[in-house]
Design a protein around this motif. Sequence first.
Motif, short mmCIF file in Angstrom:
data_model
loop_
_atom_site.label_atom_id
_atom_site.label_comp_id
_atom_site.label_asym_id
_atom_site.label_seq_id
_atom_site.Cartn_x
_atom_site.Cartn_y
_atom_site.Cartn_z
N ARG A 167 0.82 -1.20 0.00
CA ARG A 167 0.00 0.00 0.00
C ARG A 167 0.86 1.26 0.00
O ARG A 167 1.90 1.32 0.65
CB ARG A 167 -0.93 0.00 1.21
CG ARG A 167 -1.96 -1.12 1.16
CD ARG A 167 -2.94 -1.04 2.29
NE ARG A 167 -3.92 -2.10 2.19
CZ ARG A 167 -4.89 -2.29 3.06
NH1 ARG A 167 -5.01 -1.49 4.10
NH2 ARG A 167 -5.76 -3.28 2.89
N CYS A 198 -7.20 12.24 -5.88
CA CYS A 198 -6.91 11.16 -4.92
C CYS A 198 -7.42 9.83 -5.47
O CYS A 198 -8.58 9.70 -5.87
CB CYS A 198 -7.55 11.45 -3.56
SG CYS A 198 -6.95 12.96 -2.79
N GLU A 199 -6.55 8.81 -5.46
CA GLU A 199 -6.90 7.50 -5.99
C GLU A 199 -7.13 6.47 -4.89
O GLU A 199 -7.83 5.49 -5.12
CB GLU A 199 -5.79 7.00 -6.93
CG GLU A 199 -5.59 7.90 -8.15
CD GLU A 199 -4.47 7.41 -9.03
OE1 GLU A 199 -3.79 6.43 -8.63
OE2 GLU A 199 -4.27 7.98 -10.12
N GLU A 200 -6.52 6.65 -3.73
CA GLU A 200 -6.63 5.67 -2.66
C GLU A 200 -7.16 6.35 -1.39
O GLU A 200 -7.12 7.58 -1.26
CB GLU A 200 -5.28 5.02 -2.38
CG GLU A 200 -4.72 4.27 -3.57
CD GLU A 200 -3.38 3.60 -3.25
OE1 GLU A 200 -2.93 3.75 -2.09
OE2 GLU A 200 -2.82 2.95 -4.13
N LYS A 201 -7.62 5.50 -0.46
CA LYS A 201 -8.14 6.03 0.81
C LYS A 201 -7.07 6.78 1.58
O LYS A 201 -7.36 7.78 2.25
CB LYS A 201 -8.69 4.88 1.65
CG LYS A 201 -9.98 4.28 1.12
CD LYS A 201 -10.51 3.21 2.07
CE LYS A 201 -11.82 2.63 1.56
NZ LYS A 201 -12.35 1.58 2.47
N SER A 202 -5.81 6.30 1.50
CA SER A 202 -4.73 6.96 2.24
C SER A 202 -4.55 8.39 1.75
O SER A 202 -4.26 9.30 2.55
CB SER A 202 -3.43 6.17 2.08
OG SER A 202 -3.09 6.03 0.71
N GLU A 203 -4.72 8.62 0.44
CA GLU A 203 -4.59 9.98 -0.09
C GLU A 203 -5.76 10.86 0.36
O GLU A 203 -5.58 12.04 0.68
CB GLU A 203 -4.52 9.94 -1.62
CG GLU A 203 -3.24 9.33 -2.17
CD GLU A 203 -3.20 9.32 -3.68
OE1 GLU A 203 -2.26 9.89 -4.24
OE2 GLU A 203 -4.13 8.75 -4.29
N LEU A 204 -6.96 10.27 0.37
CA LEU A 204 -8.14 11.03 0.83
C LEU A 204 -7.99 11.47 2.28
O LEU A 204 -8.22 12.63 2.63
CB LEU A 204 -9.39 10.18 0.66
CG LEU A 204 -9.85 9.89 -0.77
CD1 LEU A 204 -10.97 8.85 -0.77
CD2 LEU A 204 -10.32 11.16 -1.46
N VAL A 205 -7.58 10.52 3.14
CA VAL A 205 -7.43 10.83 4.56
C VAL A 205 -6.34 11.87 4.78
O VAL A 205 -6.49 12.82 5.55
CB VAL A 205 -7.13 9.54 5.35
CG1 VAL A 205 -6.81 9.86 6.80
CG2 VAL A 205 -8.30 8.57 5.27
#
Length: 242
Positions: A167, A198-205
């Motif tokens: 990840r 943002c492509e992944e949840k980590s980027e969103l958070v």
Amino acid sequence: MDSQPLQYKLESFEGPLDLLLTLISKNKIDIYDIPIAELIEQYLKQIKVMQENQLDIESEFLTMASRLVYIKSVMLLPKYEEEVEELKKELTGQLIEYAICRQIAKKFSEIYDYDSFYREASPVEYDLTYNRIHPSEDIAKAYVSAVGRGKRKLPPPESAFSVIVARKFVSVSSRIIHVMRKLWKGRRIEYQELFDACEEKSELVATFLATLELVKGKRVRVDGDGDHAIVYMIDNKENKNV
């Protein structure tokens, strides 16, 4: 109760099994329940001491070190619990066999004086032809067993570490820079635009936390409600009036 660190003082030993048995004996460890994590730490420290004293380290010591490291790495993977038990059981069996051999050798050394009774070795011609005949079923079982032991010594597949390392890691500081670039030179954008790339949840958070940090630090302002709220940078004059 906290576990006490292993203590030892060694000068010389005949091999890696001899070193492991000495560590186990000195620290009163149950040979049937060896704490690999603590044992490997002291084993590697002893290897380091040997290197610092410029002693020749045979390859078998380094092989055992890599074997212990492999067992420790497999212990970190929950779905390999059965394999860990097999690896520990194999190591325990070797240590027990070596301990028995060492005890027998000690008794023989007390009985016999090898400096007084000896003779020259007699020449022996070895016949290396294997003459035994085995049923095909036994040969098949032996092959499967040998292949299984070989696989146990292989490193875990890449998929086993996918949850840990596959990840993408996104830091909040990098997303702060991303938001500031979006708002550079007085630009005003909708709140939802911050998350479009943002492509992944980590980027969103990380982007959300970065926005909170900037708002808390009075560097940006969010006016309005919902995804269409307007985000813009706070200039120095506006900071002074807040």
